[in-house]
Design a protein around this motif. Structure first.
Motif, short mmCIF file in Angstrom:
data_model
loop_
_atom_site.label_atom_id
_atom_site.label_comp_id
_atom_site.label_asym_id
_atom_site.label_seq_id
_atom_site.Cartn_x
_atom_site.Cartn_y
_atom_site.Cartn_z
N VAL A 86 0.88 -1.17 0.00
CA VAL A 86 0.00 0.00 0.00
C VAL A 86 0.91 1.22 0.00
N ALA A 87 0.67 2.11 -0.94
CA ALA A 87 1.46 3.34 -1.04
C ALA A 87 0.63 4.51 -0.54
N ILE A 88 1.23 5.33 0.30
CA ILE A 88 0.63 6.59 0.76
C ILE A 88 1.59 7.68 0.35
N ARG A 89 1.10 8.61 -0.48
CA ARG A 89 1.96 9.69 -0.98
C ARG A 89 1.46 11.05 -0.51
N VAL A 90 2.41 11.89 -0.13
CA VAL A 90 2.13 13.27 0.22
C VAL A 90 2.93 14.13 -0.75
N ARG A 91 2.20 14.95 -1.52
CA ARG A 91 2.85 15.72 -2.59
C ARG A 91 2.55 17.21 -2.43
N ASP A 92 3.56 18.01 -2.71
CA ASP A 92 3.39 19.46 -2.68
C ASP A 92 4.08 20.07 -3.89
N VAL A 134 8.09 3.96 9.88
CA VAL A 134 7.78 3.20 8.67
C VAL A 134 8.59 1.90 8.65
N ALA A 135 9.85 1.95 9.03
CA ALA A 135 10.68 0.74 9.07
C ALA A 135 10.12 -0.27 10.08
N ALA A 136 9.61 0.22 11.22
CA ALA A 136 9.02 -0.67 12.22
C ALA A 136 7.78 -1.36 11.69
N HIS A 137 7.17 -0.80 10.66
CA HIS A 137 6.01 -1.40 10.01
C HIS A 137 6.41 -2.28 8.83
N GLY A 138 7.71 -2.49 8.65
CA GLY A 138 8.18 -3.31 7.53
C GLY A 138 8.13 -2.59 6.20
N GLY A 139 8.08 -1.26 6.24
CA GLY A 139 7.94 -0.47 5.02
C GLY A 139 9.16 0.37 4.70
N GLU A 140 8.97 1.22 3.72
CA GLU A 140 10.03 2.12 3.25
C GLU A 140 9.45 3.51 3.05
N ILE A 141 10.30 4.51 3.20
CA ILE A 141 9.94 5.90 2.88
C ILE A 141 10.91 6.39 1.82
N SER A 142 10.38 7.09 0.83
CA SER A 142 11.24 7.64 -0.22
C SER A 142 10.73 9.03 -0.59
N VAL A 143 11.59 9.75 -1.31
CA VAL A 143 11.21 11.09 -1.76
C VAL A 143 11.67 11.29 -3.19
N VAL A 144 10.82 11.97 -3.94
CA VAL A 144 11.16 12.45 -5.28
C VAL A 144 10.95 13.95 -5.21
N SER A 145 11.97 14.70 -5.58
CA SER A 145 11.89 16.15 -5.42
C SER A 145 12.82 16.87 -6.37
N GLU A 146 12.43 18.06 -6.74
CA GLU A 146 13.27 18.96 -7.52
C GLU A 146 13.12 20.36 -6.93
N THR A 152 7.46 14.80 -3.41
CA THR A 152 6.50 13.73 -3.17
C THR A 152 7.18 12.71 -2.25
N PHE A 153 6.63 12.55 -1.06
CA PHE A 153 7.10 11.54 -0.12
C PHE A 153 6.17 10.35 -0.23
N THR A 154 6.75 9.16 -0.33
CA THR A 154 5.96 7.94 -0.46
C THR A 154 6.28 6.99 0.68
N ILE A 155 5.26 6.60 1.41
CA ILE A 155 5.35 5.53 2.40
C ILE A 155 4.84 4.28 1.71
N LEU A 156 5.66 3.25 1.67
CA LEU A 156 5.29 1.99 1.06
C LEU A 156 5.25 0.93 2.16
N LEU A 157 4.06 0.37 2.39
CA LEU A 157 3.86 -0.60 3.46
C LEU A 157 3.38 -1.94 2.91
N PRO A 158 3.77 -3.03 3.55
CA PRO A 158 3.23 -4.32 3.14
C PRO A 158 1.71 -4.32 3.31
N ALA A 159 1.01 -4.88 2.35
CA ALA A 159 -0.45 -4.93 2.42
C ALA A 159 -0.91 -5.99 3.41
#
Length: 163
Positions: A86-92, A134-146, A152-159
């Protein structure tokens, strides 16, 4: 980090978590011309999560998006299923983050140039805390930015029960 925090995982729908956290910002942005747009993919997005801890992580990302995009009235929060995650993204569309700072922003006490330039208050622990939760949930956090284009920050969690 010291292992003191006891996580209480429960099965939940990511939508309920996201909607609840975003609703908490309504009083803060009321009358400011700012708004947070929610974009959900179709279907249910089950996750095993500690609702309190994951809310702290998401709240931090939304708060940062609002603070670092003063010239754009909208912040977007999206969620949906992606393969077995499951991906949760916060974008600005804010100030953005230069390439040389993107990895460092997840370290404790790191404050980027944008924070100093925009006079944004903070201690530099927020994104490190997000990464830890996020790591404690078995997930990852990443960012794409310019710079100048936003982030855009993305939390990726196991479903669901796959955590």
């Amino acid at each position: 980090e010291a292992g003191v925090r006891q996580y209480r995982f429960e099965e939940m729908d990511a939508a309920s978590l996201v909607e609840r956290v975003v609703a908490e910002f309504a009083p803060q942005i009321a009358g400011s011309g700012r708004h947070i747009e929610l974009e959900a993919a179709p279907g249910v997005c089950p996750i095993d999560a500690d609702p309190e801890a994951l809310s702290v992580a998401l709240r931090n990302l939304v708060d940062n998006a609002l603070k670092y995009s003063p010239g754009c009235p909208t912040v977007w929060v999206q969620w949906g299923a992606e393969n077995s995650h499951v991906a949760i993204r916060v974008r600005d569309r804010g100030v953005g983050i230069p390439a040389f700072e993107r990895r460092a922003i997840f370290r404790k006490f790191f404050r980027g140039r944008a924070a100093a330039t925009a006079n944004v208050k903070g201690s530099g622990v927020g994104l490190a805390m997000v990464r830890h939760i996020v790591a404690a949930h078995g997930g990852e956090i990443s960012v794409v930015s310019e710079p100048g284009e936003g982030s855009t920050f993305t939390i990726l969690l196991p479903a669901g029960e796959e955590r």
